[in-house]
Design a protein around this motif. Structure first.
Motif, PDB file in Angstrom:
ATOM      1  N   THR A 102       0.831  -1.206   0.000  1.00 13.02           N
ATOM      2  CA  THR A 102       0.000   0.000   0.000  1.00 13.02           C
ATOM      3  C   THR A 102       0.864   1.254   0.000  1.00 13.02           C
ATOM      4  O   THR A 102       0.639   2.191  -0.773  1.00 13.02           O
ATOM      5  CB  THR A 102      -0.933  -0.014   1.225  1.00 13.02           C
ATOM      6  N   ASP A 207       0.888  -4.296  -9.537  1.00 13.94           N
ATOM      7  CA  ASP A 207       0.676  -4.684  -8.141  1.00 13.94           C
ATOM      8  C   ASP A 207       1.014  -6.166  -8.039  1.00 13.94           C
ATOM      9  O   ASP A 207       0.243  -7.019  -8.472  1.00 13.94           O
ATOM     10  CB  ASP A 207      -0.795  -4.414  -7.758  1.00 13.94           C
ATOM     11  N   ARG A 368     -10.499 -16.365   4.907  1.00 20.05           N
ATOM     12  CA  ARG A 368     -10.935 -14.985   5.013  1.00 20.05           C
ATOM     13  C   ARG A 368     -12.354 -14.852   4.489  1.00 20.05           C
ATOM     14  O   ARG A 368     -12.742 -15.591   3.575  1.00 20.05           O
ATOM     15  CB  ARG A 368     -10.011 -14.035   4.236  1.00 20.05           C
TER      16      ARG A 368
END
Ligand SMILES: Cc1ncc(COP(=O)(O)O)c(CN[C@@H](CS)C(=O)O)c1O
Length: 415
Positions: A102, A207, A368
């Motif tokens: 990030t 990313d 998750r």
């Protein structure tokens, strides 16, 4: 619990490096399937951290004493090791240590975007971007008057490349794309996207948070201008991220965090900047984390990134087959047989992902549940949340069976 060895990895041997996997909850051995969020830390990396604080701890680049010299050399070499891990020939000058992926995204968005973007510019993202990329570029666009555009994701979870070729134009200043989606598992054609971006005079930011830890990544083969990833997703510690940038771009960019370490000369009127990569590492850097990340690179390379990729792909495909055999589980992302990362997001009919995750936790199965920091993608998928199992080097088919069995427990509970 015995664990069948994968023909690719000696999983039994690898699991010996992760004592946390022996933990039991109410007599059930943990089945850790949340590796896309963070991976566990092998003993060699834990020992590296302990040894650093036991024998080498000192601030870097600031002391002439032996300890500082040793810590500085180890920290600098860690940059070179990370550069080697992702094929960056510019070595340490192309590797900036940050806090996480990030922060790496924000570094480029602020240090480049805030200075270079204007109302006539466009930033092209994809609909499957993580918030670390999507929100960052969205907010920088608002500050600069630039426009964000989004490459569509097809029904099968793959990127609409025709749409990519349509919306990446000479007005595009930056393409920011996730290499492997943390929700869909989709592996995006980043080399092709780099070619398209460069043909239009745009840069590309990749990313790599879910690709660098899980498959071979060569930044120069991709021809990425920037690439980011996190240490905690690749058997390393939390608190360290990496920004790769082509040397000439990092040289041209102004820093965006000021202070010690990043300067050469300071007067009351102005300052000059340190050499790369230190120009972008203001203050006391992530010393121990960087040295530990270098150890994690060694650990993963000893196993082999191609074998890790194939191991994860096999587990993901096996999980897809098991889940899709049940008529009441919706899975997301590319169909079985299509290349995907080592994760599967899914929903069980009539059971909210959060409830499912809680029930699986009763069987010590850790997954998750939520939006995985991809809310716009979940809106497009038409679901408020999904459950996600994500695999790594220490997971086994038997653990996938445990996941499926725990899902059946939930099914019975809500029947
Ligand atoms: C594709 C992608 N891009 C950026 C990030 C951010 O990584 P940080 O180390 O938190 O900065 C992540 C982290 N995704 C975690 C936490 S939301 C997940 O559970 O999927 C990611 O998957």
């Amino acid at each position: 619990m015995g664990h069948a060895e994968s023909e690719l990895l000696d999983v039994e041997r690898i699991r010996e490096d992760f004592p946390i996997l022996q933990r039991e909850f109410d007599g059930e051995q943990v089945v850790y399937l949340d590796n896309a969020a963070t991976t566990q830390t092998p003993e060699p990396v834990v020992e590296t951290i302990a040894d650093y604080y036991r024998t080498t701890n000192a601030n870097v680049h600031r002391g002439l004493h032996q300890l500082s010299q040793e810590a500085s050399v180890a920290y600098e070499k860690a940059h070179d090791r990370v550069a080697e891990f992702i094929g960056a020939s510019g070595e340490r000058e192309e590797i900036v240590f940050t806090k996480n992926t990030t922060e790496s995204e924000n570094l480029v968005a602020y240090a480049w975007g805030l200075n270079e973007l204007g109302p006539e510019d466009e930033v092209v993202l994809t609909e499957m971007e993580h918030h670390a990329s999507l929100v960052t570029w969205q907010q920088i666009a608002k500050k600069t008057g630039a426009t964000c555009r989004y490459i569509s994701v097809d029904e099968d979870g793959t990127l609409d490349m025709d749409h990519a070729r349509e919306i990446i134009t000479d007005d595009t200043a930056m393409v920011s794309v996730v290499h492997v989606s943390n929700t869909l598992g989709t592996v995006n054609p980043v080399s092709e996207l780099a070619d398209i971006a460069h043909d239009h005079g745009s840069y590309i930011f990749v990313d790599g948070a879910q690709s660098v830890p899980n498959r071979p990544v060569d930044v120069e083969a991709i021809d990425a201008d920037f690439l980011a990833f996190s240490g905690h997703k690749m058997a390393g510690p939390t608190g360290i991220g990496v920004l790769y940038g082509k040397k000439h771009l990092l040289e041209e960019m102004e820093p965006y965090l000021y202070g010690g370490e990043m300067i050469k000369k300071v007067t009351f009127e102005d300052a000059t900047w340190n050499d790369l990569p230190w120009k972008f590492e203001a203050g006391t850097p992530v010393i121990c984390q960087g040295i530990a990340l270098a150890e994690a690179c060694d650990y993963l390379d000893d196993i082999g990134m191609e074998r890790i990729q194939r191991h994860e792909e096999q587990l993901a495909q096996y999980a897809l087959e098991q889940l899709r055999d049940e008529g009441d589980v919706e899975t997301y992302g590319p169909s079985a047989g299509t290349e995907r990362g080592g994760l599967v997001a899914f929903n069980l009919d009539s059971v909210h992902a959060h409830d499912l995750s809680s029930i699986l936790n009763d069987s010590a199965v850790a997954i998750r549940a939520g939006d995985h920091c991809t809310q716009p993608l979940h809106d497009k998928m038409g679901v408020p949340a999904s459950a996600r199992a994500s695999f790594y080097i220490y997971n086994t088919r038997e653990e996938v069976d445990k996941l499926v069995s725990a899902i059946d427990d939930a099914r019975q509970l809500f029947a």
